[in-house]
Design a protein around this motif. Sequence first.
Motif, PDB file in Angstrom:
ATOM      1  N   TRP A 110       2.136 -28.885  -1.695  1.00 24.76           N
ATOM      2  CA  TRP A 110       1.384 -28.647  -3.430  1.00 24.76           C
ATOM      3  C   TRP A 110       2.290 -28.504  -4.465  1.00 24.76           C
ATOM      4  CZ3 TRP A 110      -4.152 -26.527  -3.996  1.00 24.76           C
ATOM      5  CH2 TRP A 110      -4.628 -26.535  -3.245  1.00 24.76           C
ATOM      6  N   SER A 111       1.984 -28.904  -5.182  1.00 25.56           N
ATOM      7  CA  SER A 111       2.843 -28.558  -6.389  1.00 25.56           C
ATOM      8  C   SER A 111       2.495 -26.775  -7.429  1.00 25.56           C
ATOM      9  CB  SER A 111       2.366 -29.209  -8.302  1.00 25.56           C
ATOM     10  OG  SER A 111       1.122 -29.413  -8.766  1.00 25.56           O
ATOM     11  N   ALA A 112       3.778 -26.326  -7.513  1.00 23.84           N
ATOM     12  CA  ALA A 112       3.706 -24.695  -7.616  1.00 23.84           C
ATOM     13  C   ALA A 112       4.041 -24.242  -8.564  1.00 23.84           C
ATOM     14  CB  ALA A 112       4.099 -24.019  -6.154  1.00 23.84           C
ATOM     15  N   ARG A 113       4.205 -23.220  -9.537  1.00 27.09           N
ATOM     16  CA  ARG A 113       4.599 -22.263  -9.792  1.00 27.09           C
ATOM     17  C   ARG A 113       4.778 -20.619  -9.590  1.00 27.09           C
ATOM     18  NH1 ARG A 113       0.755 -23.502 -13.675  1.00 27.09           N
ATOM     19  NH2 ARG A 113      -0.314 -20.769 -13.893  1.00 27.09           N
ATOM     20  N   ALA A 114       6.574 -19.991 -10.248  1.00 28.02           N
ATOM     21  CA  ALA A 114       6.112 -18.960  -9.637  1.00 28.02           C
ATOM     22  C   ALA A 114       4.991 -17.943 -10.508  1.00 28.02           C
ATOM     23  CB  ALA A 114       7.660 -18.216  -9.855  1.00 28.02           C
ATOM     24  N   VAL A 115       4.868 -17.136  -9.821  1.00 27.02           N
ATOM     25  CA  VAL A 115       4.219 -15.717 -10.899  1.00 27.02           C
ATOM     26  C   VAL A 115       5.098 -15.500 -12.512  1.00 27.02           C
ATOM     27  CG1 VAL A 115       2.637 -14.923  -9.507  1.00 27.02           C
ATOM     28  CG2 VAL A 115       4.729 -13.805  -9.495  1.00 27.02           C
ATOM     29  N   PRO A 116       4.620 -15.418 -13.161  1.00 30.87           N
ATOM     30  CA  PRO A 116       5.299 -14.453 -14.657  1.00 30.87           C
ATOM     31  C   PRO A 116       6.177 -13.847 -14.173  1.00 30.87           C
ATOM     32  CG  PRO A 116       3.662 -15.310 -15.522  1.00 30.87           C
ATOM     33  CD  PRO A 116       3.552 -14.967 -14.311  1.00 30.87           C
ATOM     34  N   GLY A 117       7.506 -13.767 -14.725  1.00 33.52           N
ATOM     35  CA  GLY A 117       8.369 -12.475 -14.192  1.00 33.52           C
ATOM     36  C   GLY A 117       9.175 -12.512 -12.751  1.00 33.52           C
ATOM     37  N   SER A 118       8.765 -13.495 -12.477  1.00 31.90           N
ATOM     38  CA  SER A 118       9.759 -14.270 -10.958  1.00 31.90           C
ATOM     39  C   SER A 118      10.885 -14.497 -10.908  1.00 31.90           C
ATOM     40  CB  SER A 118       8.563 -14.735 -10.085  1.00 31.90           C
ATOM     41  OG  SER A 118       9.310 -14.795  -8.446  1.00 31.90           O
TER      42      SER A 118
END
Length: 143
Positions: A110-118
């Motif tokens: 899956w494409s993913a991104r980290a939670v903001p501030g991580s």
Amino acid sequence: MAWLWWVGAALVFALIELLSLDFVFIMFAGGALAAGIANGAGAELWVQAIVFVVATVVLLVTLRPTLIRHLRENTPKAPTNAEANVGRTASVVQEVSTASGLIKLSGEVWSARAVPGSPPLAAGTTVRVVQIDGATAVVEPEA
């Protein structure tokens, strides 16, 4: 003996209801049973037909909405599709930042991104899916 035809029709409608599960054909079955009772009471065929139609319409208008509402209120909502992945753990395949990255989730990449501030999450890190945003999993490091 003509009442048996109405009972037979009611059984056919009930079987169709078992396939559709939408509380429509069971109302037709109720109408057929009412017409069968009318036949047993000696009513003419045209009266039986009217009893069938009226009973079916009354059941559809009064009983079906109540049954549908009861079913919706008492059936737990089970998450499906992408929504079912929220809360699952995954493994980072390609570094995940707050902008982009790749994870392996339930055997799929899956494409993913980290939670903001991580901080960026390195490959091999175990993460937990906190949200699905379109086709992108929003993840955080597993605690």
